[in-house]
Write a protein that holds these residues in place. Structure first.
Motif, PDB file in Angstrom:
ATOM      1  N   PRO A   1      24.245   0.154  -2.247  1.00  0.00           N
ATOM      2  CA  PRO A   1      23.139   0.225  -1.279  1.00  0.00           C
ATOM      3  C   PRO A   1      22.326  -1.065  -1.323  1.00  0.00           C
ATOM      4  N   SER A   2      21.501  -1.271  -0.294  1.00  0.00           N
ATOM      5  CA  SER A   2      20.620  -2.446  -0.282  1.00  0.00           C
ATOM      6  C   SER A   2      19.436  -2.204  -1.199  1.00  0.00           C
ATOM      7  N   ALA A   3      18.873  -3.297  -1.696  1.00  0.00           N
ATOM      8  CA  ALA A   3      17.808  -3.174  -2.693  1.00  0.00           C
ATOM      9  C   ALA A   3      16.405  -3.164  -2.099  1.00  0.00           C
ATOM     10  N   GLY A   4      16.247  -3.714  -0.890  1.00  0.00           N
ATOM     11  CA  GLY A   4      14.908  -3.935  -0.343  1.00  0.00           C
ATOM     12  C   GLY A   4      14.004  -2.725  -0.293  1.00  0.00           C
ATOM     13  N   GLY A   5      14.402  -1.711   0.484  1.00  0.00           N
ATOM     14  CA  GLY A   5      13.564  -0.527   0.638  1.00  0.00           C
ATOM     15  C   GLY A   5      13.386   0.238  -0.656  1.00  0.00           C
ATOM     16  N   ALA A   6      14.453   0.345  -1.444  1.00  0.00           N
ATOM     17  CA  ALA A   6      14.374   1.066  -2.725  1.00  0.00           C
ATOM     18  C   ALA A   6      13.417   0.373  -3.682  1.00  0.00           C
ATOM     19  N   ASN A   7      13.383  -0.957  -3.626  1.00  0.00           N
ATOM     20  CA  ASN A   7      12.442  -1.720  -4.454  1.00  0.00           C
ATOM     21  C   ASN A   7      11.004  -1.370  -4.114  1.00  0.00           C
ATOM     22  N   ILE A   8      10.740  -1.220  -2.826  1.00  0.00           N
ATOM     23  CA  ILE A   8       9.381  -0.889  -2.376  1.00  0.00           C
ATOM     24  C   ILE A   8       8.995   0.502  -2.864  1.00  0.00           C
ATOM     25  N   VAL A   9       9.888   1.479  -2.671  1.00  0.00           N
ATOM     26  CA  VAL A   9       9.604   2.850  -3.107  1.00  0.00           C
ATOM     27  C   VAL A   9       9.383   2.895  -4.616  1.00  0.00           C
ATOM     28  N   ALA A  10      10.246   2.217  -5.378  1.00  0.00           N
ATOM     29  CA  ALA A  10      10.117   2.214  -6.834  1.00  0.00           C
ATOM     30  C   ALA A  10       8.818   1.558  -7.269  1.00  0.00           C
ATOM     31  N   THR A  11       8.421   0.481  -6.579  1.00  0.00           N
ATOM     32  CA  THR A  11       7.170  -0.214  -6.911  1.00  0.00           C
ATOM     33  C   THR A  11       5.978   0.702  -6.709  1.00  0.00           C
ATOM     34  N   VAL A  12       5.989   1.472  -5.633  1.00  0.00           N
ATOM     35  CA  VAL A  12       4.884   2.406  -5.352  1.00  0.00           C
ATOM     36  C   VAL A  12       4.856   3.537  -6.374  1.00  0.00           C
TER      37      VAL A  12
ATOM     38  N   GLU B   1       3.520   1.617  10.153  1.00  0.00           N
ATOM     39  CA  GLU B   1       3.807   1.049   8.833  1.00  0.00           C
ATOM     40  C   GLU B   1       2.588   1.225   7.940  1.00  0.00           C
ATOM     41  N   LEU B   2       2.793   1.789   6.765  1.00  0.00           N
ATOM     42  CA  LEU B   2       1.684   2.007   5.851  1.00  0.00           C
ATOM     43  C   LEU B   2       1.117   0.662   5.377  1.00  0.00           C
ATOM     44  N   ARG B   3      -0.206   0.600   5.240  1.00  0.00           N
ATOM     45  CA  ARG B   3      -0.844  -0.633   4.788  1.00  0.00           C
ATOM     46  C   ARG B   3      -0.345  -1.025   3.399  1.00  0.00           C
ATOM     47  N   LEU B   4      -0.193  -0.016   2.533  1.00  0.00           N
ATOM     48  CA  LEU B   4       0.273  -0.280   1.176  1.00  0.00           C
ATOM     49  C   LEU B   4       1.677  -0.886   1.195  1.00  0.00           C
ATOM     50  N   VAL B   5       2.541  -0.334   2.004  1.00  0.00           N
ATOM     51  CA  VAL B   5       3.925  -0.830   2.081  1.00  0.00           C
ATOM     52  C   VAL B   5       3.948  -2.255   2.618  1.00  0.00           C
ATOM     53  N   ARG B   6       3.129  -2.540   3.618  1.00  0.00           N
ATOM     54  CA  ARG B   6       3.064  -3.899   4.164  1.00  0.00           C
ATOM     55  C   ARG B   6       2.629  -4.890   3.084  1.00  0.00           C
ATOM     56  N   ARG B   7       1.656  -4.485   2.288  1.00  0.00           N
ATOM     57  CA  ARG B   7       1.146  -5.363   1.229  1.00  0.00           C
ATOM     58  C   ARG B   7       2.202  -5.605   0.138  1.00  0.00           C
ATOM     59  N   ILE B   8       2.908  -4.548  -0.230  1.00  0.00           N
ATOM     60  CA  ILE B   8       3.932  -4.688  -1.271  1.00  0.00           C
ATOM     61  C   ILE B   8       5.092  -5.540  -0.778  1.00  0.00           C
ATOM     62  N   LYS B   9       5.457  -5.407   0.482  1.00  0.00           N
ATOM     63  CA  LYS B   9       6.500  -6.261   1.054  1.00  0.00           C
ATOM     64  C   LYS B   9       6.122  -7.735   0.917  1.00  0.00           C
ATOM     65  N   GLN B  10       4.875  -8.032   1.213  1.00  0.00           N
ATOM     66  CA  GLN B  10       4.405  -9.412   1.116  1.00  0.00           C
ATOM     67  C   GLN B  10       4.431  -9.895  -0.333  1.00  0.00           C
ATOM     68  N   GLN B  11       4.007  -9.024  -1.253  1.00  0.00           N
ATOM     69  CA  GLN B  11       4.004  -9.401  -2.667  1.00  0.00           C
ATOM     70  C   GLN B  11       5.416  -9.653  -3.187  1.00  0.00           C
ATOM     71  N   LEU B  12       6.349  -8.790  -2.826  1.00  0.00           N
ATOM     72  CA  LEU B  12       7.720  -8.943  -3.304  1.00  0.00           C
ATOM     73  C   LEU B  12       8.377 -10.197  -2.727  1.00  0.00           C
ATOM     74  N   SER B  13       8.097 -10.495  -1.456  1.00  0.00           N
ATOM     75  CA  SER B  13       8.701 -11.683  -0.841  1.00  0.00           C
ATOM     76  C   SER B  13       8.126 -12.973  -1.411  1.00  0.00           C
ATOM     77  N   ALA B  14       6.877 -12.910  -1.921  1.00  0.00           N
ATOM     78  CA  ALA B  14       6.233 -14.109  -2.485  1.00  0.00           C
ATOM     79  C   ALA B  14       6.472 -14.255  -3.986  1.00  0.00           C
ATOM     80  N   ASP B  15       7.093 -13.257  -4.607  1.00  0.00           N
ATOM     81  CA  ASP B  15       7.324 -13.290  -6.055  1.00  0.00           C
ATOM     82  C   ASP B  15       8.425 -14.301  -6.399  1.00  0.00           C
ATOM     83  N   PRO B  16       8.097 -15.391  -7.115  1.00  0.00           N
ATOM     84  CA  PRO B  16       9.109 -16.418  -7.422  1.00  0.00           C
ATOM     85  C   PRO B  16      10.166 -15.952  -8.410  1.00  0.00           C
ATOM     86  N   THR B  17       9.903 -14.857  -9.119  1.00  0.00           N
ATOM     87  CA  THR B  17      10.881 -14.371 -10.105  1.00  0.00           C
ATOM     88  C   THR B  17      11.946 -13.481  -9.481  1.00  0.00           C
ATOM     89  N   THR B  18      11.726 -13.098  -8.214  1.00  0.00           N
ATOM     90  CA  THR B  18      12.697 -12.231  -7.538  1.00  0.00           C
ATOM     91  C   THR B  18      13.955 -13.012  -7.185  1.00  0.00           C
TER      92      THR B  18
END
Length: 435
Positions: free
Chosen positions: A321-332, A72-89
């Protein structure tokens, strides 16, 4: 008012006894046959049953790090954490065609931001639940387009060898005429362009030709720029339709632009095309299944009709489709700083794979393994065609507990510092032992 008579609810004793089923009816699934297992599934089952502590499984599709685990890429792990902690999501369904930002960025990855096709608005991008789904949607679109065109009689051509699931995907979409064109040559251990061109020249006009733009699976042998130019000229002259595949995105060269060059070249020639993309390997999103289908059209007046066809087909296949993975790719991909960091991590993966190829080639040379092994470093990406025969591959699994695909192809990243010497010695023995 006459009272209606209830049907006799007493069960015939004979009917109850038959199969223990009230009414004596057989199950609708009685005649369903067990499907044949894929080579990978059979191999994995054998590997799991193998109790030898030195066993090695080289047939997987994931990228494995030096410790033998999926990465798992370090960047992807970090973005996953940021997205899960985002209260606006807020959880919500994306549209059938997927997240707009993801499809926009995925399209730019394949064609380049300055692509003429993008500027002229004759491009459609559709998010799919994985690479296989992108191929399936493309096949469905082709069938729908060609069903309305009585003049079309061409088949679908796949490379030999290719991913063993591809033929089934097209057949599931209702396209039964599947043929092969020559690709890998065992003698020269590389792509045989002459025979490839010969097969496509003989193909009926308006055939669909499926070509790997990068990271050809399972051989790892890609076409050069010059070879692409020759093939493209033939496709245009014979009026074939190109369906390009970008499986493990950006894991051949560590350079997104270089990976996608064949797609950009075909589009620059004014060709209509389909391109199925995968974002699983280069983002480590194996459980997320993030795919994308790109449609490049001749004129933008066709865009709305193709878009509506795609949306209708998607609704019948997976709805959205599910939004999770696509959200990560788009964020990067939408953040320049993230893109730089992501490219660096991918570059490290690619460099490690190339180093493994070089080390394996050198070990085989020092052991005196018969033949030339330069093809190991002439190929690229996760996958490699060793050139071993089926008997030699069987020797490896039965006598040395090393598991490759029957075609002799292996996943380079599954080789690491702990098993490199053993694998090289095993290949040498397979080559020198009388089978």
């Amino acid at each position: 008012m006459k009272k209606m008579k209830r049907p006799d609810s007493k069960l015939n004793e004979t009917e109850v006894k038959q199969n223990g089923d009230a009414g004596g009816h057989l199950s609708v699934f009685t005649n369903v046959h067990t499907a044949a297992g894929s080579p990978e599934k059979i191999l994995l089952s054998a590997f799991k049953k193998d109790t030898n502590p030195g066993k090695a499984y080289l047939a997987g599709r994931e990228y494995y790090s030096e410790d033998g685990k999926t990465f798992e890429l370090r960047l992807v792990r970090r973005i996953k954490q940021q997205l899960s902690a985002d209260p606006t999501t807020r959880p919500e369904y994306p549209s059938p065609l997927g997240l707009t930002e993801f499809t926009r960025r995925a399209t730019e990855v394949a064609l380049g931001k300055s692509s003429r096709a993008i500027v002229e608005e004759r491009v459609l991008g559709v998010q799919t639940p994985g690479f296989t789904a992108a191929v399936r949607l493309g096949a469905e679109l082709l069938r729908n387009w060609y069903d309305h065109c009585a003049a079309w009689c061409g088949p679908v051509y796949l490379s030999s060898p290719c991913d063993d699931s591809l033929a089934g995907i097209f057949q599931a979409a209702g396209i039964q005429d599947i043929r092969e064109y020559y690709y890998w040559d065992d003698q020269q251990r590389g792509v045989c362009l002459d025979k490839l061109l010969e097969d496509l020249e003989k193909a009926p006009e308006r055939s669909v030709v499926v070509l790997s733009a990068s990271a050809h699976y399972p051989t790892g042998a890609d076409l050069s720029h010059n070879q692409w130019a020759v093939i493209t000229e033939l496709i245009m002259r014979r009026r074939h339709f190109p369906f390009l595949l970008l499986p493990p995105q950006a894991l051949c060269y560590g350079n997104v632009e270089r990976e996608a060059w064949p797609v950009q070249y075909c589009a620059s020639q004014g060709m209509e095309l389909l391109c199925a993309q995968s974002f699983s390997h280069c983002f480590g999103l194996y459980g997320e299944a993030v795919g994308h289908l790109l449609c490049v059209l001749k004129q933008n007046s066709l865009l709305l009709s193709v878009q509506s066809q795609a949306a209708t087909i998607v609704k019948s296949l997976w709805a959205q489709p599910s939004a999770g993975g696509a959200n990560i790719v788009a964020t990067v991909l939408s953040n320049p700083a993230h893109v730089v960091e992501w490219k660096e991590e991918v570059k490290h993966i690619v460099e490690r794979c190339m180093l493994i190829r070089e080390l394996l080639r050198e070990r085989l040379r020092l052991l005196g393994a018969p033949g030339c092994w330069n093809h190991l470093t002439q190929q690229s990406g996760l996958y490699c065609n060793t050139g071993l025969s089926e008997d030699q591959v069987e020797f490896l699994s039965q006598r040395r507990h090393v598991y490759l695909l029957p075609s002799g192809c292996l996943n380079v990243s599954a080789i690491n510092g702990r098993n490199l010497d053993y694998i090289a010695e095993s290949i040498h023995r397979a080559l020198t032992t009388s089978l």
